[in-house]
Design a protein around this motif. Structure first.
Motif, PDB file in Angstrom:
ATOM      1  N   ASP A 114      13.969  -0.628  -0.197  1.00 40.13           N
ATOM      2  CA  ASP A 114      12.648   0.001  -0.854  1.00 40.13           C
ATOM      3  C   ASP A 114      11.466  -1.273  -0.885  1.00 40.13           C
ATOM      4  OD1 ASP A 114      13.579   1.884  -1.143  1.00 40.13           O
ATOM      5  OD2 ASP A 114      14.619   1.548  -2.912  1.00 40.13           O
ATOM      6  N   ALA A 115      11.454  -2.493  -0.819  1.00 40.66           N
ATOM      7  CA  ALA A 115      11.167  -3.697  -0.490  1.00 40.66           C
ATOM      8  C   ALA A 115      10.457  -3.279   0.450  1.00 40.66           C
ATOM      9  CB  ALA A 115      10.963  -4.266  -1.222  1.00 40.66           C
ATOM     10  N   ALA A 116      10.788  -3.452   1.615  1.00 39.12           N
ATOM     11  CA  ALA A 116      10.091  -3.070   3.008  1.00 39.12           C
ATOM     12  C   ALA A 116       8.956  -1.786   3.338  1.00 39.12           C
ATOM     13  CB  ALA A 116      11.097  -3.554   4.167  1.00 39.12           C
ATOM     14  N   ALA A 117      10.049  -1.476   2.563  1.00 36.46           N
ATOM     15  CA  ALA A 117       8.584   0.313   2.608  1.00 36.46           C
ATOM     16  C   ALA A 117       7.668   0.140   1.349  1.00 36.46           C
ATOM     17  CB  ALA A 117       9.936   1.416   1.795  1.00 36.46           C
ATOM     18  N   ALA A 118       7.789  -0.327   0.367  1.00 34.97           N
ATOM     19  CA  ALA A 118       6.519  -0.491  -0.412  1.00 34.97           C
ATOM     20  C   ALA A 118       5.261  -2.220   0.728  1.00 34.97           C
ATOM     21  CB  ALA A 118       7.182  -1.651  -2.288  1.00 34.97           C
ATOM     22  N   GLY A 119       6.457  -3.215   0.650  1.00 33.73           N
ATOM     23  CA  GLY A 119       4.831  -3.236   1.597  1.00 33.73           C
ATOM     24  C   GLY A 119       3.838  -3.066   3.191  1.00 33.73           C
ATOM     25  N   ALA A 120       4.809  -2.064   3.292  1.00 36.30           N
ATOM     26  CA  ALA A 120       4.403  -2.094   4.573  1.00 36.30           C
ATOM     27  C   ALA A 120       3.439  -0.943   3.904  1.00 36.30           C
ATOM     28  CB  ALA A 120       5.312  -1.234   5.240  1.00 36.30           C
ATOM     29  N   ALA A 121       3.578   0.160   3.046  1.00 41.74           N
ATOM     30  CA  ALA A 121       3.030   1.109   2.504  1.00 41.74           C
ATOM     31  C   ALA A 121       1.135   0.481   1.818  1.00 41.74           C
ATOM     32  CB  ALA A 121       3.426   2.076   1.556  1.00 41.74           C
ATOM     33  N   ALA A 122       1.144  -0.433   1.355  1.00 41.04           N
ATOM     34  CA  ALA A 122       0.626  -1.005   0.689  1.00 41.04           C
ATOM     35  C   ALA A 122      -0.759  -2.006   1.850  1.00 41.04           C
ATOM     36  CB  ALA A 122       0.735  -2.481  -0.239  1.00 41.04           C
ATOM     37  N   LEU A 123      -0.093  -2.868   2.150  1.00 39.92           N
ATOM     38  CA  LEU A 123      -0.456  -2.976   4.071  1.00 39.92           C
ATOM     39  C   LEU A 123      -1.575  -1.719   5.110  1.00 39.92           C
ATOM     40  CD1 LEU A 123      -1.394  -5.569   5.677  1.00 39.92           C
ATOM     41  CD2 LEU A 123       0.773  -4.769   7.569  1.00 39.92           C
ATOM     42  N   ALA A 124      -0.259  -0.306   4.910  1.00 39.39           N
ATOM     43  CA  ALA A 124      -1.221   0.060   5.810  1.00 39.39           C
ATOM     44  C   ALA A 124      -2.637   0.653   4.578  1.00 39.39           C
ATOM     45  CB  ALA A 124      -0.324   1.954   5.698  1.00 39.39           C
ATOM     46  N   ALA A 125      -1.728   0.949   3.274  1.00 39.01           N
ATOM     47  CA  ALA A 125      -3.501   1.298   2.106  1.00 39.01           C
ATOM     48  C   ALA A 125      -4.846   0.491   2.371  1.00 39.01           C
ATOM     49  CB  ALA A 125      -2.820   1.480   1.025  1.00 39.01           C
ATOM     50  N   TYR A 126      -4.256  -0.613   2.493  1.00 43.74           N
ATOM     51  CA  TYR A 126      -5.255  -1.528   2.644  1.00 43.74           C
ATOM     52  C   TYR A 126      -6.439  -1.213   3.775  1.00 43.74           C
ATOM     53  CZ  TYR A 126      -7.660  -6.226   3.176  1.00 43.74           C
ATOM     54  OH  TYR A 126      -8.820  -7.806   3.993  1.00 43.74           O
ATOM     55  N   PHE A 127      -5.566  -1.086   4.948  1.00 44.53           N
ATOM     56  CA  PHE A 127      -6.240  -1.335   6.499  1.00 44.53           C
ATOM     57  C   PHE A 127      -7.191   0.814   6.433  1.00 44.53           C
ATOM     58  CE2 PHE A 127      -6.198   0.588  10.957  1.00 44.53           C
ATOM     59  CZ  PHE A 127      -7.566  -0.803  11.059  1.00 44.53           C
ATOM     60  N   LEU A 128      -5.774   1.147   5.590  1.00 39.01           N
ATOM     61  CA  LEU A 128      -6.873   3.255   6.045  1.00 39.01           C
ATOM     62  C   LEU A 128      -7.401   2.849   5.339  1.00 39.01           C
ATOM     63  CD1 LEU A 128      -3.509   4.735   6.602  1.00 39.01           C
ATOM     64  CD2 LEU A 128      -5.460   4.016   8.093  1.00 39.01           C
ATOM     65  N   ALA A 129      -7.544   1.923   3.701  1.00 39.40           N
ATOM     66  CA  ALA A 129      -9.217   2.253   3.057  1.00 39.40           C
ATOM     67  C   ALA A 129     -10.211   1.466   4.107  1.00 39.40           C
ATOM     68  CB  ALA A 129      -8.786   1.359   2.111  1.00 39.40           C
ATOM     69  N   ASP A 130      -9.524   0.956   4.615  1.00 40.15           N
ATOM     70  CA  ASP A 130     -11.044   0.181   5.681  1.00 40.15           C
ATOM     71  C   ASP A 130     -11.585   1.265   6.916  1.00 40.15           C
ATOM     72  OD1 ASP A 130     -12.871  -2.129   5.897  1.00 40.15           O
ATOM     73  OD2 ASP A 130     -11.521  -2.872   7.695  1.00 40.15           O
ATOM     74  N   VAL A 131     -10.679   1.656   7.245  1.00 38.14           N
ATOM     75  CA  VAL A 131     -11.376   2.671   8.306  1.00 38.14           C
ATOM     76  C   VAL A 131     -11.831   3.754   7.435  1.00 38.14           C
ATOM     77  CG1 VAL A 131     -10.064   4.629   9.892  1.00 38.14           C
ATOM     78  CG2 VAL A 131      -9.213   2.375   9.477  1.00 38.14           C
ATOM     79  N   GLY A 132     -11.495   4.337   6.109  1.00 39.31           N
ATOM     80  CA  GLY A 132     -11.752   5.644   5.596  1.00 39.31           C
ATOM     81  C   GLY A 132     -12.458   5.760   5.442  1.00 39.31           C
ATOM     82  N   THR A 133     -13.418   4.021   4.565  1.00 38.21           N
ATOM     83  CA  THR A 133     -14.754   3.522   4.253  1.00 38.21           C
ATOM     84  C   THR A 133     -15.611   3.692   5.003  1.00 38.21           C
ATOM     85  OG1 THR A 133     -13.863   1.566   3.729  1.00 38.21           O
ATOM     86  CG2 THR A 133     -13.930   2.616   2.046  1.00 38.21           C
ATOM     87  N   ALA A 134     -15.458   3.385   6.153  1.00 34.84           N
ATOM     88  CA  ALA A 134     -16.141   3.499   7.413  1.00 34.84           C
ATOM     89  C   ALA A 134     -16.378   4.448   8.238  1.00 34.84           C
ATOM     90  CB  ALA A 134     -15.385   2.722   8.697  1.00 34.84           C
ATOM     91  N   PHE A 135     -16.024   5.878   8.285  1.00 36.99           N
ATOM     92  CA  PHE A 135     -15.784   6.381   8.398  1.00 36.99           C
ATOM     93  C   PHE A 135     -17.353   7.582   7.196  1.00 36.99           C
ATOM     94  CE2 PHE A 135     -12.887   6.853  11.747  1.00 36.99           C
ATOM     95  CZ  PHE A 135     -13.251   7.203  13.145  1.00 36.99           C
ATOM     96  N   TYR A 136     -16.731   6.944   6.330  1.00 34.00           N
ATOM     97  CA  TYR A 136     -17.519   7.825   4.936  1.00 34.00           C
ATOM     98  C   TYR A 136     -18.954   7.279   5.557  1.00 34.00           C
ATOM     99  CZ  TYR A 136     -18.792   9.228   0.385  1.00 34.00           C
ATOM    100  OH  TYR A 136     -20.140  10.558   0.192  1.00 34.00           O
ATOM    101  N   HIS A 137     -18.807   5.978   5.381  1.00 33.10           N
ATOM    102  CA  HIS A 137     -20.186   5.337   5.917  1.00 33.10           C
ATOM    103  C   HIS A 137     -20.900   5.703   7.062  1.00 33.10           C
ATOM    104  CE1 HIS A 137     -22.733   1.249   5.090  1.00 33.10           C
ATOM    105  NE2 HIS A 137     -23.269   2.305   5.703  1.00 33.10           N
TER     106      HIS A 137
END
Length: 318
Positions: A114-137
């Motif tokens: 569960d701890a590994a899943a939570a850490g991977a999810a947080a990292l994925a959110a961080y990267f995908l937020a970068d991608v999402g804001t790029a496309f929106y911009h």
């Protein structure tokens, strides 16, 4: 009706305005890519634009209606830069909902998996937020205007930002963030509901982190326009570590040809989306596909409207 001379100039100008996709970052510098059509010589373009605008206003007056708004954002007073009770309520309330969802997910971490899943999810959110804001911009920079349904306000704000980039640094934090937190709060409430119903740990962590980072991107954006001396030490440290978009990295977006480095979270995705040149970028491929399918061409394919040149900050103007 337009005068014969104006009609002749208009016909000649339109005949010469052929869309020319950006070819490389080494192309001749352009000022600002927020117009939908190319312009001829500056003086002629302004003169023709003034005559067309006068004709449009005469027709609007004759029809008994006001001219259609352009959607441009022009600040009238310092009050427009201050945070109100409503602004703070949306930002604090939305943040509380997202934090509650994150806490709910972390509370159900029961082992290493569960701890590994939570850490991977947080990292994925961080990267995908970068991608999402790029496309929106990229989208609001290149398509639509202030009159576009739903997104018109954001489109006008981003266009106004290109003309007056320093304004974002003068806004109080909640004033700057509430346009994103207000709609996001409804999604945040839904996410908290799914967390209460027993959503997986990774989903609670990913969804709340992704939504929060997307909302906060506007403040990361503001910080990237400020000098290090104006920023808290923690923010400077995060920028220097490459964890938040920096003044140097984002500054490249405000230089000709204005078609790269759209991300406003960390900038990690910029090399992947920009490619080696505009022709190989993900954005150019999407632009060509949209143009072929719907006949809609992005502003970045044309020379800018001279009236949208970037201005100087008042206190630094000569």
């Amino acid at each position: 009706m337009l005068t014969t001379a104006a009609q002749a100039r208009l016909a000649g100008g339109l005949a010469s305005r052929q869309p020319t996709p950006a070819t490389s970052r080494a192309a001749a510098p352009r000022r600002l890519h927020v117009a939908a059509v190319a312009a001829p010589a500056k003086e002629e373009a302004l003169s023709l634009s003034q005559e067309l605008e006068a004709e449009r206003q005469r027709r609007a007056a004759a029809a008994g209606s006001a001219p259609r708004p352009t959607g441009r954002v022009v600040l009238e007073s310092e009050d427009e830069l201050k945070s109100t009770f409503e602004h703070r309520a949306w930002v604090y309330g939305g943040t509380a909902l997202m934090a509650a969802t994150l806490a709910q997910g972390l509370a159900h971490v029961s082992g290493p998996s569960d701890a590994a899943a939570a850490g991977a999810a947080a990292l994925a959110a961080y990267f995908l937020a970068d991608v999402g804001t790029a496309f929106y911009h990229w989208g609001v920079d290149n398509y639509g205007d202030g009159n576009t349904p739903v997104f018109g306000g954001q489109i006008a704000a981003f266009q106004g930002h290109h003309q007056r980039p320093w304004t974002i640094t003068e806004r109080e934090v909640c004033n700057n963030l509430f346009p994103l937190f207000r709609p996001a709060s409804f999604f945040a409430a839904g996410l908290l509901g799914t967390a209460a119903l027993g959503a997986p740990v990774w989903w609670d962590v990913w969804s709340s982190s992704f939504l929060f980072l997307c909302c906060m991107s506007q403040q990361f954006h503001a910080w990237s326009h400020m000098k290090k001396s104006e920023l808290p030490a923690a923010v400077v440290a995060l920028q220097d570590a490459g964890l938040l978009i920096s003044r140097k990295d984002h500054g490249a977006h405000h230089k000709a040809p204005f078609n790269e480095k759209y991300s406003i979270v960390s900038g990690w995705c910029n090399p992947l989306l920009d490619g080696d040149s505009p022709e190989t970028s993900v954005y150019m491929r999407l632009e060509k596909w949209i143009a072929a399918k719907w006949g809609i061409e992005p502003r970045g394919w044309y020379e800018p409207d001279y009236s949208w040149q970037e201005q100087q900050r008042p206190e630094t103007a000569a």
